[in-house]
Write a protein that holds these residues in place. Structure first.
Motif, PDB file in Angstrom:
ATOM      1  N   TYR A  62       0.804  -1.215   0.000  1.00  0.00           N
ATOM      2  CA  TYR A  62       0.000   0.000   0.000  1.00  0.00           C
ATOM      3  C   TYR A  62       0.840   1.269   0.000  1.00  0.00           C
ATOM      4  N   GLY A  63       2.057   1.189   0.495  1.00  0.00           N
ATOM      5  CA  GLY A  63       2.907   2.362   0.521  1.00  0.00           C
ATOM      6  C   GLY A  63       3.332   2.808  -0.860  1.00  0.00           C
ATOM      7  N   ASN A  64       3.319   1.892  -1.829  1.00  0.00           N
ATOM      8  CA  ASN A  64       3.771   2.223  -3.173  1.00  0.00           C
ATOM      9  C   ASN A  64       2.627   2.294  -4.175  1.00  0.00           C
ATOM     10  N   ALA A  65       1.386   2.183  -3.739  1.00  0.00           N
ATOM     11  CA  ALA A  65       0.255   2.209  -4.655  1.00  0.00           C
ATOM     12  C   ALA A  65       0.145   3.603  -5.291  1.00  0.00           C
ATOM     13  N   PRO A  66       0.060   3.684  -6.613  1.00  0.00           N
ATOM     14  CA  PRO A  66       0.069   4.991  -7.269  1.00  0.00           C
ATOM     15  C   PRO A  66      -1.205   5.808  -7.059  1.00  0.00           C
TER      16      PRO A  66
END
Length: 104
Positions: A62-66
């Motif tokens: 979730y930290g890298n979800a655009p």
């Protein structure tokens, strides 16, 4: 035993069993896995060793979800939900009209 250790143990057992009987099809039938899964496990073990046998999430973190909303939006949503017991439609309407934030 942690879940990671259980994953490693099970997959390692499958990989050693196939070396013992030298038949991938029988091994897969015995353990109830597909041949594709077996070869994925085998490739992961050859590339990374035991850490490659740990199950990992199929989706992105979730930290890298655009398309992730900023944390402030989540905080406002939770505040409205807990304080005023608003539902999803009313929260979306409120954020759009009073904060110029559009959410689905």
């Amino acid at each position: 035993m942690t879940p990671e250790e259980r994953d490693i143990s099970r997959k390692h057992r499958v990989l050693t069993y196939v070396k013992k009987i030298k038949n991938v099809s029988k091994t897969c039938r015995y353990f109830g896995i597909s041949r594709t899964t077996f070869y994925e496990w085998k490739r992961a073990y050859e590339e990374k060793g035991e850490p490659g046998l740990i199950n990992r999430s199929p989706g992105p973190s979730y930290g890298n979800a655009p398309h992730r909303y900023p944390d402030e939006v989540y905080e406002k949503i939770l505040y409205l939900r807990k304080t005023y017991h608003m539902g999803p439609q009313r929260i979306a309407w409120y954020l759009e009209h009073y904060h110029d934030i559009r959410i689905s």
